[in-house]
Design a protein around this motif. Structure first.
Motif, short mmCIF file in Angstrom:
data_model
loop_
_atom_site.label_atom_id
_atom_site.label_comp_id
_atom_site.label_asym_id
_atom_site.label_seq_id
_atom_site.Cartn_x
_atom_site.Cartn_y
_atom_site.Cartn_z
N ALA A 1 -64.32 -41.33 -12.67
CA ALA A 1 -62.99 -41.90 -12.83
C ALA A 1 -61.96 -40.91 -12.32
CB ALA A 1 -62.73 -42.26 -14.29
N ARG A 2 -60.89 -41.46 -11.77
CA ARG A 2 -59.79 -40.63 -11.28
C ARG A 2 -58.52 -41.43 -11.42
NH1 ARG A 2 -61.50 -39.91 -6.59
NH2 ARG A 2 -62.39 -37.83 -6.82
N GLY A 3 -57.44 -40.76 -11.84
CA GLY A 3 -56.18 -41.47 -11.99
C GLY A 3 -55.00 -40.53 -11.91
N LEU A 4 -53.84 -41.10 -11.59
CA LEU A 4 -52.56 -40.40 -11.58
C LEU A 4 -51.69 -41.05 -12.64
CD1 LEU A 4 -51.97 -40.17 -7.71
CD2 LEU A 4 -52.95 -38.42 -9.21
N ILE A 5 -51.25 -40.28 -13.63
CA ILE A 5 -50.53 -40.83 -14.77
C ILE A 5 -49.26 -40.02 -14.99
CG2 ILE A 5 -51.89 -39.41 -16.38
CD1 ILE A 5 -51.69 -41.71 -18.38
N ASP A 6 -48.14 -40.73 -15.24
CA ASP A 6 -46.87 -40.04 -15.41
C ASP A 6 -46.65 -39.67 -16.87
OD1 ASP A 6 -46.10 -42.36 -16.73
OD2 ASP A 6 -44.93 -43.15 -15.05
N ASP A 7 -45.47 -39.12 -17.16
CA ASP A 7 -45.18 -38.65 -18.52
C ASP A 7 -45.05 -39.79 -19.52
OD1 ASP A 7 -45.24 -36.00 -17.76
OD2 ASP A 7 -43.10 -35.96 -17.26
N ASN A 8 -44.87 -41.01 -19.02
CA ASN A 8 -44.79 -42.18 -19.91
C ASN A 8 -46.13 -42.89 -20.06
OD1 ASN A 8 -41.94 -41.90 -20.34
ND2 ASN A 8 -41.59 -42.82 -18.32
N ALA A 9 -47.19 -42.18 -19.65
CA ALA A 9 -48.56 -42.70 -19.78
C ALA A 9 -48.78 -43.96 -18.95
CB ALA A 9 -48.91 -42.96 -21.24
N ARG A 10 -48.08 -44.08 -17.81
CA ARG A 10 -48.27 -45.20 -16.91
C ARG A 10 -49.01 -44.72 -15.66
NH1 ARG A 10 -42.19 -47.25 -16.32
NH2 ARG A 10 -42.10 -45.03 -15.75
N PHE A 11 -50.01 -45.48 -15.27
CA PHE A 11 -50.79 -45.13 -14.09
C PHE A 11 -50.07 -45.59 -12.82
CE2 PHE A 11 -54.28 -44.87 -17.15
CZ PHE A 11 -54.94 -43.74 -16.70
N SER A 12 -50.03 -44.74 -11.83
CA SER A 12 -49.57 -45.13 -10.50
C SER A 12 -50.73 -45.42 -9.57
CB SER A 12 -48.68 -44.03 -9.90
OG SER A 12 -49.38 -42.80 -9.83
N LYS A 13 -51.88 -44.90 -9.89
CA LYS A 13 -53.08 -45.15 -9.11
C LYS A 13 -54.28 -44.79 -9.99
CE LYS A 13 -52.83 -43.98 -4.86
NZ LYS A 13 -52.74 -43.15 -3.61
N ALA A 14 -55.32 -45.62 -9.94
CA ALA A 14 -56.50 -45.35 -10.75
C ALA A 14 -57.72 -46.00 -10.11
CB ALA A 14 -56.32 -45.87 -12.18
N GLU A 15 -58.84 -45.36 -10.27
CA GLU A 15 -60.11 -45.92 -9.81
C GLU A 15 -61.21 -45.41 -10.72
OE1 GLU A 15 -61.31 -44.56 -5.96
OE2 GLU A 15 -60.33 -42.62 -6.20
N ALA A 16 -62.22 -46.25 -10.92
CA ALA A 16 -63.34 -45.87 -11.79
C ALA A 16 -64.58 -46.60 -11.32
CB ALA A 16 -63.03 -46.22 -13.25
N ARG A 17 -65.72 -45.97 -11.55
CA ARG A 17 -67.01 -46.55 -11.18
C ARG A 17 -68.04 -46.17 -12.24
NH1 ARG A 17 -69.90 -50.39 -8.29
NH2 ARG A 17 -71.98 -49.61 -7.82
N ALA A 18 -68.76 -47.17 -12.72
CA ALA A 18 -69.85 -46.96 -13.68
C ALA A 18 -71.12 -47.56 -13.10
CB ALA A 18 -69.52 -47.60 -15.02
N ALA A 19 -72.22 -46.85 -13.24
CA ALA A 19 -73.49 -47.33 -12.70
C ALA A 19 -74.62 -46.92 -13.63
CB ALA A 19 -73.73 -46.78 -11.29
N TRP A 20 -75.62 -47.78 -13.69
CA TRP A 20 -76.81 -47.50 -14.49
C TRP A 20 -78.00 -48.07 -13.76
CZ3 TRP A 20 -79.16 -50.89 -18.71
CH2 TRP A 20 -80.23 -50.22 -19.33
N SER A 21 -79.02 -47.26 -13.59
CA SER A 21 -80.21 -47.71 -12.87
C SER A 21 -81.45 -47.10 -13.48
CB SER A 21 -80.12 -47.33 -11.39
OG SER A 21 -80.11 -45.93 -11.22
N ASN A 22 -82.49 -47.90 -13.53
CA ASN A 22 -83.81 -47.43 -13.91
C ASN A 22 -84.82 -48.29 -13.15
OD1 ASN A 22 -84.02 -49.89 -15.38
ND2 ASN A 22 -83.18 -48.92 -17.21
N THR A 23 -86.05 -48.31 -13.61
CA THR A 23 -87.08 -49.03 -12.87
C THR A 23 -86.88 -50.55 -12.89
OG1 THR A 23 -88.48 -49.02 -14.85
CG2 THR A 23 -88.79 -47.23 -13.26
#
Length: 713
Positions: free
Chosen positions: A578-600
């Motif tokens: 996950a990566r994000g840019l957040i200002d002092d008012n806790a508002r995101f100007s840009k954000a991206e996230a990726r979750a993955a799970w793999s097994n057999t």
């Protein structure tokens, strides 16, 4: 106890003429061996014979010297040097076990393809089988029926050419006749490059209807080939061609299609894609790709890969330990309705050189770098700064940038690391067809950066490791912004990669000026249980705000947004980033996230993207979307998959797809359906259905040995 008798009797009793042709002896192992009338040898009980790579096992062998033949009683198993297995009830062969007649025969090629016949006759390189059933499916029990089989009155196997020739061939599914062919030729499973038809596919779309793709593969020697794929449906007549060639110093691939359809009656549509990579002299590499289409909607209509912006490029480069050189020219073509190719930078040329030096008279590292860049628009109208008239703007830009830098690092007390970098930039900009900026600009700029790092590491008693590292950088760049236009650095990213850069603009038509202070904290942990995690928190303060940093860059104003980035992974296949840019008012100007799970059995992935409104980046509405992709293996044979993308800003699906695959030792079936919801007016929404069927066991279908089943008693 078995009486083990090892004989060379076949050699002893073989006539001298045979010895002259084949001097290798035949070894015989049996429970009992007897000789009758000095001309007949009879071996019974667990008989095994070895001769010139051929291994034979049987119940009884009778060798008759007068007829120079071997009569064998089964069950018989014969394996030759190529790995072909022949099973039979009875056989009459020559003394080398290569030629002769086998009854109740079954032939197994590459441990995959089975050919059951009433009889098989071997004559040199050919094996001829009568009344044959061919399949690679596992059949359990005498009453079992294979999923598919080919029945033929005769099959000839050419061992040297590795081909199978069928006479009066009938293809059956679950023993039900489907179609008949008087002649049929297929490669055996050991042949990987054979001329013939490849896996067919059925494709049904709302734009093109239901059609069939039937590729035909033509090898041209061992180093090149061509694949011809007719695609026929009620709406289109299409031919796809793929040419591949391997050279001693590189490779080339060409893909082209020609279509005549009712979507654009009377027009010939198509595309031409080519790519190649070659090694040149003195360590240089040449790479190129060509992409062009007949019209903007062709790729979307036919579902070809290529995106909505095409690029054709030629590059020559060389990378060595202490120097790098590259030169390229790129031509862009946009297929988007909202973009005009006349006013987009269409032809772009770049040349770059960088050299590292380590002079003995000067500590540290000296770098010399240079960039020559130019981009051209087809429009010949001047840029006048009128936002309502941008479709006729034709500004052209060229620049020369030279970078002379020196850098060094030291270790201070208590493990603190210090680094110092100094730069001298020499820049020259030339701008044409722009009445709002200076035509020619030159400048020399100095810059320096002092960096401090203080890493702390802790090791746990069970092997865990934790690293905490605060980072601080003071940077200064002299001078003021030159009068050249901002034509390249219009999309700015702020992340861990450029946190400690003196300029965070993506191109050198812009530089940051004045004083900056960057501070960050990095944390990393590797647990003995196998999981790993990391996090970075950082921010930048500057002496004066830079007006060329936009809202969504996170660098607007004198103080940047907080950069927060993290990742997690464990040995069970779970990963999070996950990566994000957040200002002092806790508002995101840009954000991206990726979750993955793999097994057999499971592969799951989900992504999230957020971009706020930013008129400077031509984004009048916020962009936000979820995407998901996954696959689940229900059992050894069945696998399901899905994907979808949802536009949160417009509250609509952008794409959704489902797939199902069945695979066993003899067949692979793939089914899929996808729906694309196009938003551009030059593209049409479409639903695609795909069906592919591959018969395993032939050279065209590939191997599936790993899916072989075991019959239960």
């Amino acid at each position: 106890m078995r009486a083990l008798i090892l004989c060379v009797l076949l050699l002893v009793m073989t006539p001298p003429a045979v010895h002259a042709q084949d001097s290798s002896p035949a070894l015989l192992v049996a429970d009992s061996v007897t000789v009758e009338s000095d001309s007949r040898l009879i071996a019974t009980g667990n008989v095994e014979a070895l001769h010139d790579g051929v291994h034979l096992s049987a119940t009884r062998i009778v060798y008759d010297q007068s007829s120079d033949s071997v009569v064998i009683e089964g069950p018989i198993r014969l394996t030759d040097a190529e790995g072909t297995i022949l099973l039979a009830d009875q056989a009459q062969l020559d003394t080398r076990f290569r030629n002769g007649l086998l009854t109740g025969a079954r032939m197994v090629l590459d441990q995959q393809l089975q050919l059951a016949a009433t009889e098989a006759r071997r004559e040199g390189r050919y094996t001829q089988l009568r009344k044959v059933a061919v399949t690679s499916c596992q059949v359990c029990g005498s009453d079992g029926v294979p999923l598919w089989q080919i029945r033929a009155s005769r099959v000839i196997h050419d061992r040297d050419e590795r081909q199978l020739y069928f006479d009066d061939a009938q293809f059956r599914v679950l023993d039900v006749p489907v179609f008949w062919l008087p002649r049929l030729r297929l490669p055996d499973p050991t042949l990987k490059r054979a001329p013939g038809f490849l896996i067919p596919s059925i494709r049904s779309t709302t734009l093109l209807g239901t059609g069939l793709k039937l590729p035909y593969f033509v090898p041209i020697g061992d180093h090149q080939d061509i694949t011809i794929t007719p695609y026929l449906s009620p709406v289109t007549r299409t031919v796809e061609l793929r040419y591949r060639r391997a050279f001693h110093n590189g490779d080339l691939t060409v893909d082209t299609t020609l279509s005549s359809d009712s979507l654009l009656p009377g027009e010939v549509r198509g595309l031409f894609f080519a790519e190649g990579a070659f090694d040149l002299r003195d360590g240089f590499k040449l790479t190129f790709d060509i992409e062009t289409v007949s019209d903007n909607s062709y790729i979307n209509d036919y579902g070809y890969a290529g995106g909505d912006r095409l690029d054709s490029a030629l590059e020559v480069s060389r990378a060595r330990r202490d120097d790098f050189i590259a030169s390229s020219i790129v031509h862009y073509e946009s297929l988007r309705e909202t973009e005009n190719n006349a006013t987009q930078p269409t032809i772009i040329a770049n040349a770059r050189y960088e050299k590292r030096l380590f002079p003995s008279a000067l500590a540290g590292e000296l770098r010399i770098g240079g960039v020559v860049h130019g981009h051209f628009r087809y429009s010949d109208r001047d840029f006048d700064g009128d936002d309502d008239d941008t479709e006729v703007d034709g500004r052209d830009v060229a620049r020369l940038n030279v970078d002379l830098s020196w850098r060094n690092r030291w270790t201070l007390m208590a493990g603190m690391r210090a680094g110092l970098t100094t730069h001298l930039w020499l820049d020259r900009y030339a701008t044409r067809q722009d009445i709002t900026s200076e035509a020619d600009v030159s400048r020399a700029t100095l810059g320096t950066a002092l960096e401090l790092r203080w890493p702390f590491e802790r090791r746990g008693a069970q092997g865990g490791r934790t690293l905490v590292e605060p980072v601080l950088q003071y940077g200064w760049t002299g001078g003021e912004r030159a009068g050249n236009p901002n034509d390249e650095s219009t999309r700015i990213e702020f992340d861990e990669g450029n946190l400690l850069s003196l300029s965070r603009f993506p191109a050198q038509d812009r530089r940051e000026h004045g004083q900056t202070l960057a501070a960050g904290l990095r944390w990393m942990h590797a647990a003995p249980q196998g999981w790993r995690a990391a996090m970075t928190v950082a921010r930048i303060w500057r002496e004066e705000a830079d007006g060329d940093f936009t809202r969504s860059s996170g660098l607007e104003g004198e103080v940047s947004d907080w950069l927060i980035a993290g990742r997690f992974a464990n040995d069970d296949g779970l990963s999070l980033t996950a990566r994000g840019l957040i200002d002092d008012n806790a508002r995101f100007s840009k954000a991206e996230a990726r979750a993955a799970w793999s097994n057999t059995r499971v592969e799951l992935g989900a992504s999230y993207l957020l971009l706020v409104t930013d008129p400077e980046e031509d984004r009048d509405q916020a962009q936000s979307e979820w995407s998901f992709d996954g696959a689940y293996r229900f059992n050894r044979q069945w696998t399901g998959s899905t994907e979808w993308r949802y536009d949160l800003a417009d509250q609509r699906l952008d794409r959704v797809g489902l797939g199902l695959q069945y695979r066993n030792e003899c067949v692979e079936v793939g089914m899929g359906v996808s729906r694309r919801f196009a938003s551009a007016s030059n593209l049409e929404p479409s639903t695609d259905f795909d069906l592919t069927v591959a018969l395993k066991g032939f050279g065209t279908g590939g191997s599936a040995k790993e899916y072989r089943r075991t019959c239960r008693n």
